[in-house]
Design an enzyme around this catalytic site. Sequence first.
Site, PDB file in Angstrom:
ATOM      1  N   SER A  76      -9.925  -0.925   7.012  1.00 14.22           N
ATOM      2  CA  SER A  76      -9.334  -0.685   5.194  1.00 14.22           C
ATOM      3  C   SER A  76      -8.797  -1.869   4.662  1.00 14.22           C
ATOM      4  O   SER A  76      -8.193  -1.368   4.316  1.00 14.22           O
ATOM      5  CB  SER A  76      -8.304   0.210   5.942  1.00 14.22           C
ATOM      6  OG  SER A  76      -9.172   1.598   5.899  1.00 14.22           O
ATOM      7  N   LYS A  89       1.051  -1.413  -0.153  1.00 16.65           N
ATOM      8  CA  LYS A  89      -0.406  -0.202  -0.240  1.00 16.65           C
ATOM      9  C   LYS A  89       1.319   1.558   0.292  1.00 16.65           C
ATOM     10  O   LYS A  89       2.429   1.676   0.501  1.00 16.65           O
ATOM     11  CB  LYS A  89      -1.082   0.454   1.549  1.00 16.65           C
ATOM     12  CG  LYS A  89      -2.405   0.721   1.382  1.00 16.65           C
ATOM     13  CD  LYS A  89      -3.104   0.900   2.349  1.00 16.65           C
ATOM     14  CE  LYS A  89      -4.145   1.970   2.807  1.00 16.65           C
ATOM     15  NZ  LYS A  89      -5.292   1.194   3.729  1.00 16.65           N
ATOM     16  N   SER A 149      -9.460   1.133   2.944  1.00 15.69           N
ATOM     17  CA  SER A 149      -8.718   2.342   2.362  1.00 15.69           C
ATOM     18  C   SER A 149      -7.922   0.998   1.144  1.00 15.69           C
ATOM     19  O   SER A 149      -7.303   2.276   0.361  1.00 15.69           O
ATOM     20  CB  SER A 149      -8.408   3.345   3.398  1.00 15.69           C
ATOM     21  OG  SER A 149      -7.328   2.585   4.034  1.00 15.69           O
TER      22      SER A 149
END
Lengths: 485, 92
Positions: A177, A78, A153
């Site tokens: 997330s 990420k 997210s």
Amino acid sequence: MSVSSRIRGLHELLAAKKISAAELTKAYRSAIEKHNEALGAYVSTSFETAEKAAEQADKRIAQGDELPLLWGIPMALKDNISTTGLSTTCCSKILSGYTPIYDATLWERLKAQGAVLLGKTNMDEFAMGSSTETSCYFPARNPHDPTRVAGGSSGGSASSVAANLAAYSIGSDTGGSIRQPASFCGIVGFKPTYGRVSRYGLIAYASSLDQMGPLAPTVEDAAIIYSAIAGYDPKDSTSSQLPVSPVDLSGDIRGLKIALPQEYISGVGEEAKAAILAAVKTYESLGAIVEEISLPSASYSLPVYYILACAEASSNLARYDGIRYGYKAEQYTDLDDMVCKTRTQGFGKEVQRRILLGNYVLSAGYYDAYYKKAQNLRRVIIRDIENIFEKYDAILTPTVPSTAFELGFAPSDPVETYLTDICTVTANIAGLPGISLPCGTDSKGLPIGMQLMAKRFEDSRLLKIAHAYEQAAGEVCKKIDLLNF
Amino acid sequence: MITREDVKRVCELSKLTLSEEELDGMLADMEAIVAFADTINAVEIDEEGLPPFQTIQNAFRPDEVIPSLPPQEILKNADGGENGYFAVGKTF
């Protein structure tokens, strides 16, 4: 059809020299070059360093050494995980141009296991959002239906794994997330116990809630990755010194007690409810005992979460001032004007909203009513959860009340968007390990996820409980594989 | 109830500059969020058996000197700095 580990499958191909790490990396590169524009999973790629790392990995494979399962396997991180020399922006304009000069401990550990990094994945700006639509670049799309969101997210991390544009990926989870996008994309998402995986090098959102973990095709894959990244790190004073229990997925779960909180079942759509109740039947067929319980604190866990997360975010994001790194406003009159312009131009609307809310609940006159009260309620939630775990081994809930929604759906009322996190925030508030795994599809063929939570530091046991279901249920949603080799 | 003045004040505290129009939108959003946050005020807390605030122990590393990140590397993200320091424009 049984569910088999992607990592183990690739490891066997590499060990048997049926494919080289370099060839595998090239295959992933060409799949990403072909499909990333349609999916928006990656925001930056590191193919040249990946190919060099793969060549190095191949040298060790050629020697015939026994190597870790992750050796030579291409993966993604990420965009909020620090990587030396590779852009890391949290998908925010305010970190444009920022290149870390150190590695996150998690990434150091994965590199030591031979991981090959393909690139950085898309996310909501500073991990604030549930659809990867607050990314400053472009939204991440769902491989099951690219007109729909991948969740957030960690939407890019989920999309890349679901489409096999990465064998696995790492995301971060502050209120769901990792688990929510895993649920939307039909894969496994695992948030370990708070303190089990070092947060050193993870760009902070809400430090008492943040945790990194794997997004992977199967529970076994998640367990392999977890085993590589878990453990004490002297660079993170909130990482636990307790020894990591080795993961053992074998053996039955007969007699295991699972709690089913009614509050989370009643609030979901009919199709998700049916899928969860079918999963309950599967658990019962495996000899587990499932009982409905009540979790009254469920009704206020979401406002407690948003108050605490925003308060911590307003403090953590105070560091972005245009002086030390990232974006800096070009025209200004004095220092204060430069800082204000940098922050106003650099942060997107959702991030600004959360900073403002955080500073509001921390400001004189409101601190006791909001921040202090939420801190006390956090203790009430922890107590309620501890009481449940005196009688039960795990808690089962839906991961999200709905399946993936269409891009641009975001309701005009931000509170409605926040409701997406209703089932997932409890694990962060109480520091529990939580896992989402597919348990069915809706009438449109979109994946439905279920969530399991266990007591703190019972990560290994949680993985075993999830694995037992996965093996019994088999493939419950369509698999998409864009890798061609 | 959050007011326009409250939002202006937290903007100052947050070092964010919103236009009058943006302030209207933000006020509407914050009204909804604060009303949602207000729901916790109705919850009575039963103090019995509450765990302490801090359930996690700090895990300190031994007090030994280890190499720090090199300043010249750190300053690369700040246009190189000046004479080994972060540099800001004139403030007077």
